[in-house]
Design a protein around this motif. Structure first.
Motif, PDB file in Angstrom:
ATOM      1  N   LEU A   1       0.947 116.716 -37.308  1.00 15.62           N
ATOM      2  CA  LEU A   1       0.089 115.593 -36.922  1.00 15.62           C
ATOM      3  C   LEU A   1      -0.608 114.990 -38.137  1.00 15.62           C
ATOM      4  O   LEU A   1      -0.694 113.767 -38.274  1.00 15.62           O
ATOM      5  CB  LEU A   1      -0.948 116.039 -35.895  1.00 15.62           C
ATOM      6  CG  LEU A   1      -0.464 116.148 -34.469  1.00 15.62           C
ATOM      7  CD1 LEU A   1      -1.568 116.720 -33.580  1.00 15.62           C
ATOM      8  CD2 LEU A   1      -0.016 114.795 -33.930  1.00 15.62           C
ATOM      9  N   LYS A   2      -1.098 115.837 -39.012  1.00 19.21           N
ATOM     10  CA  LYS A   2      -1.783 115.356 -40.218  1.00 19.21           C
ATOM     11  C   LYS A   2      -0.814 114.561 -41.086  1.00 19.21           C
ATOM     12  O   LYS A   2      -1.158 113.492 -41.600  1.00 19.21           O
ATOM     13  CB  LYS A   2      -2.373 116.524 -41.004  1.00 19.21           C
ATOM     14  CG  LYS A   2      -3.104 116.068 -42.241  1.00 19.21           C
ATOM     15  CD  LYS A   2      -3.786 117.197 -42.960  1.00 19.21           C
ATOM     16  CE  LYS A   2      -4.308 116.633 -44.237  1.00 19.21           C
ATOM     17  NZ  LYS A   2      -5.415 117.037 -44.818  1.00 19.21           N
ATOM     18  N   ARG A   3       0.406 115.069 -41.223  1.00 19.79           N
ATOM     19  CA  ARG A   3       1.413 114.371 -42.023  1.00 19.79           C
ATOM     20  C   ARG A   3       1.708 112.990 -41.426  1.00 19.79           C
ATOM     21  O   ARG A   3       1.782 111.996 -42.144  1.00 19.79           O
ATOM     22  CB  ARG A   3       2.688 115.219 -42.098  1.00 19.79           C
ATOM     23  CG  ARG A   3       3.722 114.715 -43.085  1.00 19.79           C
ATOM     24  CD  ARG A   3       4.928 115.652 -43.162  1.00 19.79           C
ATOM     25  NE  ARG A   3       5.622 115.790 -41.901  1.00 19.79           N
ATOM     26  CZ  ARG A   3       6.466 114.896 -41.387  1.00 19.79           C
ATOM     27  NH1 ARG A   3       6.690 113.770 -42.024  1.00 19.79           N
ATOM     28  NH2 ARG A   3       7.073 115.114 -40.233  1.00 19.79           N
ATOM     29  N   ALA A   4       1.826 112.928 -40.121  1.00 20.76           N
ATOM     30  CA  ALA A   4       2.091 111.652 -39.451  1.00 20.76           C
ATOM     31  C   ALA A   4       0.909 110.698 -39.618  1.00 20.76           C
ATOM     32  O   ALA A   4       1.105 109.496 -39.870  1.00 20.76           O
ATOM     33  CB  ALA A   4       2.387 111.882 -37.975  1.00 20.76           C
ATOM     34  N   GLU A   5      -0.304 111.201 -39.487  1.00 19.29           N
ATOM     35  CA  GLU A   5      -1.496 110.369 -39.652  1.00 19.29           C
ATOM     36  C   GLU A   5      -1.569 109.792 -41.067  1.00 19.29           C
ATOM     37  O   GLU A   5      -1.940 108.641 -41.250  1.00 19.29           O
ATOM     38  CB  GLU A   5      -2.754 111.169 -39.340  1.00 19.29           C
ATOM     39  CG  GLU A   5      -2.939 111.468 -37.874  1.00 19.29           C
ATOM     40  CD  GLU A   5      -4.070 112.443 -37.593  1.00 19.29           C
ATOM     41  OE1 GLU A   5      -4.669 113.006 -38.544  1.00 19.29           O
ATOM     42  OE2 GLU A   5      -4.356 112.653 -36.401  1.00 19.29           O
ATOM     43  N   GLU A   6      -1.207 110.600 -42.052  1.00 25.83           N
ATOM     44  CA  GLU A   6      -1.226 110.138 -43.433  1.00 25.83           C
ATOM     45  C   GLU A   6      -0.208 109.029 -43.645  1.00 25.83           C
ATOM     46  O   GLU A   6      -0.474 108.051 -44.344  1.00 25.83           O
ATOM     47  CB  GLU A   6      -0.974 111.299 -44.388  1.00 25.83           C
ATOM     48  CG  GLU A   6      -2.133 112.275 -44.443  1.00 25.83           C
ATOM     49  CD  GLU A   6      -1.805 113.572 -45.165  1.00 25.83           C
ATOM     50  OE1 GLU A   6      -0.644 113.762 -45.596  1.00 25.83           O
ATOM     51  OE2 GLU A   6      -2.718 114.405 -45.282  1.00 25.83           O
TER      52      GLU A   6
ATOM     53  N   GLY B   1       5.604  98.170 -46.469  1.00 26.57           N
ATOM     54  CA  GLY B   1       5.912  99.426 -47.137  1.00 26.57           C
ATOM     55  C   GLY B   1       4.739 100.366 -47.014  1.00 26.57           C
ATOM     56  O   GLY B   1       3.852 100.176 -46.194  1.00 26.57           O
ATOM     57  N   THR B   2       4.739 101.341 -47.837  1.00 24.38           N
ATOM     58  CA  THR B   2       3.654 102.307 -47.825  1.00 24.38           C
ATOM     59  C   THR B   2       3.046 102.409 -49.198  1.00 24.38           C
ATOM     60  O   THR B   2       3.641 102.032 -50.197  1.00 24.38           O
ATOM     61  CB  THR B   2       4.142 103.703 -47.382  1.00 24.38           C
ATOM     62  OG1 THR B   2       5.143 104.143 -48.301  1.00 24.38           O
ATOM     63  CG2 THR B   2       4.716 103.669 -45.974  1.00 24.38           C
ATOM     64  N   LYS B   3       1.835 102.888 -49.216  1.00 29.05           N
ATOM     65  CA  LYS B   3       1.157 103.132 -50.486  1.00 29.05           C
ATOM     66  C   LYS B   3       0.500 104.496 -50.375  1.00 29.05           C
ATOM     67  O   LYS B   3       0.226 104.982 -49.280  1.00 29.05           O
ATOM     68  CB  LYS B   3       0.114 102.052 -50.772  1.00 29.05           C
ATOM     69  CG  LYS B   3      -1.003 101.994 -49.746  1.00 29.05           C
ATOM     70  CD  LYS B   3      -2.006 100.927 -50.096  1.00 29.05           C
ATOM     71  CE  LYS B   3      -3.123 100.930 -49.048  1.00 29.05           C
ATOM     72  NZ  LYS B   3      -4.154  99.990 -49.320  1.00 29.05           N
ATOM     73  N   PRO B   4       0.256 105.150 -51.484  1.00 28.13           N
ATOM     74  CA  PRO B   4      -0.393 106.461 -51.419  1.00 28.13           C
ATOM     75  C   PRO B   4      -1.769 106.365 -50.793  1.00 28.13           C
ATOM     76  O   PRO B   4      -2.491 105.391 -50.990  1.00 28.13           O
ATOM     77  CB  PRO B   4      -0.506 106.883 -52.891  1.00 28.13           C
ATOM     78  CG  PRO B   4       0.413 105.986 -53.635  1.00 28.13           C
ATOM     79  CD  PRO B   4       0.557 104.732 -52.830  1.00 28.13           C
ATOM     80  N   VAL B   5      -2.112 107.349 -50.009  1.00 25.58           N
ATOM     81  CA  VAL B   5      -3.433 107.409 -49.392  1.00 25.58           C
ATOM     82  C   VAL B   5      -4.374 108.049 -50.408  1.00 25.58           C
ATOM     83  O   VAL B   5      -4.101 109.134 -50.923  1.00 25.58           O
ATOM     84  CB  VAL B   5      -3.391 108.233 -48.091  1.00 25.58           C
ATOM     85  CG1 VAL B   5      -4.783 108.354 -47.496  1.00 25.58           C
ATOM     86  CG2 VAL B   5      -2.429 107.606 -47.094  1.00 25.58           C
ATOM     87  N   GLU B   6      -5.457 107.362 -50.724  1.00 19.26           N
ATOM     88  CA  GLU B   6      -6.401 107.873 -51.702  1.00 19.26           C
ATOM     89  C   GLU B   6      -7.006 109.196 -51.242  1.00 19.26           C
ATOM     90  O   GLU B   6      -7.288 109.378 -50.066  1.00 19.26           O
ATOM     91  CB  GLU B   6      -7.511 106.858 -51.960  1.00 19.26           C
ATOM     92  CG  GLU B   6      -7.014 105.616 -52.667  1.00 19.26           C
ATOM     93  CD  GLU B   6      -8.150 104.643 -52.939  1.00 19.26           C
ATOM     94  OE1 GLU B   6      -9.281 105.089 -53.179  1.00 19.26           O
ATOM     95  OE2 GLU B   6      -7.878 103.433 -52.924  1.00 19.26           O
ATOM     96  N   GLY B   7      -7.205 110.089 -52.198  1.00 17.82           N
ATOM     97  CA  GLY B   7      -7.851 111.363 -51.923  1.00 17.82           C
ATOM     98  C   GLY B   7      -6.914 112.423 -51.385  1.00 17.82           C
ATOM     99  O   GLY B   7      -7.333 113.509 -51.059  1.00 17.82           O
ATOM    100  N   LEU B   8      -5.628 112.128 -51.278  1.00 18.86           N
ATOM    101  CA  LEU B   8      -4.685 113.122 -50.762  1.00 18.86           C
ATOM    102  C   LEU B   8      -3.695 113.526 -51.806  1.00 18.86           C
ATOM    103  O   LEU B   8      -3.294 112.876 -52.640  1.00 18.86           O
ATOM    104  CB  LEU B   8      -3.945 112.600 -49.528  1.00 18.86           C
ATOM    105  CG  LEU B   8      -4.834 112.262 -48.357  1.00 18.86           C
ATOM    106  CD1 LEU B   8      -3.997 111.697 -47.225  1.00 18.86           C
ATOM    107  CD2 LEU B   8      -5.561 113.489 -47.847  1.00 18.86           C
TER     108      LEU B   8
END
Length: 80
Positions: free
Chosen positions: A53-58, A73-80
């Motif tokens: 679930l956490k992976r999907a939320e990210e 597209g996607t971009k990196p989530v800050e703080g992860l």
């Protein structure tokens, strides 16, 4: 229940087996030793579900949209 390693299960597989574990434990017809093993398996399955679930939320949080609201597209989530 299966002998599939928990760490290789999809979210859906882990959730389905977790439900089976809970139902079996709730029945009260399981010997103590088996109950302990079921509880341990259930804890591992719960952890797997939480990780998936956490992976999907990210992934969802990282989706970017263009001016029309279309995914670009996607971009990196800050703080992860």
């Amino acid at each position: 229940m299966t002998d599939t390693p928990v760490e290789t299960m999809s979210f859906e597989e882990a959730m389905k087996e977790l439900e089976a574990v809970v139902n079996k434990l709730d029945s009260g017809d399981v010997p103590l030793d088996a109950s302990i093993a079921l509880y341990e398996r259930g804890a591992a399955l719960k952890k797997r579900c939480e990780e998936e679930l956490k992976r999907a939320e990210e992934k969802v949080a990282a989706i970017t949209l263009d001016a029309e609201g279309n995914p670009t597209g996607t971009k990196p989530v800050e703080g992860l």
